[in-house]
Design an enzyme around this catalytic site. Structure first.
Site, mmCIF file in Angstrom:
data_model
loop_
_atom_site.group_PDB
_atom_site.id
_atom_site.type_symbol
_atom_site.label_atom_id
_atom_site.label_comp_id
_atom_site.label_asym_id
_atom_site.label_seq_id
_atom_site.Cartn_x
_atom_site.Cartn_y
_atom_site.Cartn_z
ATOM 1 N N HIS A 37 -6.146 41.351 16.053
ATOM 2 C CA HIS A 37 -5.144 40.652 16.873
ATOM 3 C C HIS A 37 -5.440 39.168 16.804
ATOM 4 O O HIS A 37 -6.531 38.762 16.369
ATOM 5 C CB HIS A 37 -5.253 41.119 18.325
ATOM 6 C CG HIS A 37 -6.576 40.739 18.916
ATOM 7 N ND1 HIS A 37 -7.681 41.548 18.810
ATOM 8 C CD2 HIS A 37 -7.004 39.615 19.536
ATOM 9 C CE1 HIS A 37 -8.728 40.947 19.349
ATOM 10 N NE2 HIS A 37 -8.339 39.760 19.803
ATOM 11 N N HIS A 121 -7.255 32.471 15.120
ATOM 12 C CA HIS A 121 -8.023 33.236 14.129
ATOM 13 C C HIS A 121 -7.862 34.724 14.420
ATOM 14 O O HIS A 121 -7.465 35.093 15.539
ATOM 15 C CB HIS A 121 -9.511 32.866 14.212
ATOM 16 C CG HIS A 121 -10.110 33.265 15.530
ATOM 17 N ND1 HIS A 121 -10.017 32.466 16.657
ATOM 18 C CD2 HIS A 121 -10.730 34.407 15.925
ATOM 19 C CE1 HIS A 121 -10.575 33.090 17.673
ATOM 20 N NE2 HIS A 121 -11.012 34.279 17.256
HETATM 21 O O1 3AM Z 1 -9.832 37.144 19.545
HETATM 22 P P1 3AM Z 1 -11.297 37.256 19.420
HETATM 23 O O2 3AM Z 1 -11.741 38.484 18.676
HETATM 24 O O3 3AM Z 1 -11.943 36.020 18.894
HETATM 25 O O4 3AM Z 1 -14.248 37.991 21.892
HETATM 26 C C1 3AM Z 1 -13.111 38.428 22.583
HETATM 27 C C2 3AM Z 1 -11.884 38.502 21.709
HETATM 28 O O5 3AM Z 1 -11.878 37.333 20.894
HETATM 29 C C3 3AM Z 1 -12.703 37.385 23.572
HETATM 30 O O6 3AM Z 1 -11.363 37.708 23.865
HETATM 31 C C4 3AM Z 1 -10.776 38.353 22.749
HETATM 32 C C5 3AM Z 1 -10.152 39.657 23.170
HETATM 33 O O7 3AM Z 1 -11.123 40.487 23.769
HETATM 34 N N1 3AM Z 1 -13.534 37.353 24.754
HETATM 35 C C6 3AM Z 1 -14.234 38.365 25.293
HETATM 36 N N2 3AM Z 1 -14.888 37.950 26.383
HETATM 37 C C7 3AM Z 1 -14.610 36.631 26.528
HETATM 38 C C8 3AM Z 1 -14.991 35.628 27.474
HETATM 39 N N3 3AM Z 1 -15.800 35.901 28.495
HETATM 40 C C9 3AM Z 1 -13.744 36.248 25.484
HETATM 41 N N4 3AM Z 1 -13.277 35.002 25.353
HETATM 42 C C10 3AM Z 1 -13.678 34.112 26.277
HETATM 43 N N5 3AM Z 1 -14.475 34.398 27.306
#
Ligand code: 3AM
Length: 178
Positions: A37, A121
């Site tokens: 995603h 990304h």
């Molecule tokens: O889209 P990506 O994969 O980069 O890493 C988690 C994922 O990122 C991020 O939110 C997206 C959907 O789960 N994520 C998880 N915990 C987080 C946090 N505490 C976070 N982003 C910011 N703060």
């Protein structure tokens, strides 16, 4: 409590192409293709009533549909280690417009502003336990990776349940773009 984030879902054909990039790096935790995603906004844990406010705020967003172009690969670093491998997304006007609409809508209902700059990304793998030289090799090998643009006609509010291996992401609500 429910853990939420706002993201763009990707068409199956794109997921299949991205999946072909995965593998071949010991210690990397590859994201399962169904979980690919593009995050527009991480929200985190909220109460049920707040989730309802989030839904209402997102439903009021008016933004045009646009095309998404995936190209190149890169890494995030955390604590001196390469923490993630990702495929880049062109920061086009349509994408930036939607992201800022989402940010404004969520701040209006009292969420803390996102402090990190929007770096669109699609995460391919979490890599804090992978050898850096392999990760650098991967980035070099796939530097010219590029997919044909795809139309984005909606964005999605996802819930996320963190499991032992991969998280389970459930698309809770889809919001149409004009
Ligand atoms: O889209 P990506 O994969 O980069 O890493 C988690 C994922 O990122 C991020 O939110 C997206 C959907 O789960 N994520 C998880 N915990 C987080 C946090 N505490 C976070 N982003 C910011 N703060």
């Amino acid at each position: 409590m429910i853990r939420l984030f706002v993201a763009l879902a990707l068409p199956a054909a794109i997921k299949a192409q991205l999946a072909m990039l995965s593998g071949g790096i010991p210690g990397a935790r590859w994201v399962p293709p169904e979980n690919y995603h593009l995050t527009l906004r991480f929200i985190g844990e909220v109460e049920g009533w707040k989730a309802q406010e989030v839904d209402e705020a997102l439903a009021n967003i008016r933004a045009p549909s646009f095309e998404l172009s995936l190209r190149g690969v890169g890494t995030f670093e955390r604590g001196g280690r390469i923490s993630a491998l990702w495929v880049g997304v062109e920061k086009t006007e349509g994408l930036s417009f939607l992201q800022s609409k989402v940010e404004t809508a969520l701040q209006r209902i009292g969420l803390e502003p996102e402090r990190k700059r929007f770096a669109p990304h699609v995460t391919l793998a979490r890599t804090d336990r992978a050898p850096p030289e392999k990760l650098i090799g991967f980035v070099q090998a796939h530097n010219l990776f590029r997919l044909p643009p795809v139309a984005v006609e909606h964005f999605t509010l996802y819930s996320s349940r963190l499991g032992k291996d991969a998280a389970v992401y459930v698309p809770e609500v889809e919001y149409e773009l004009a």
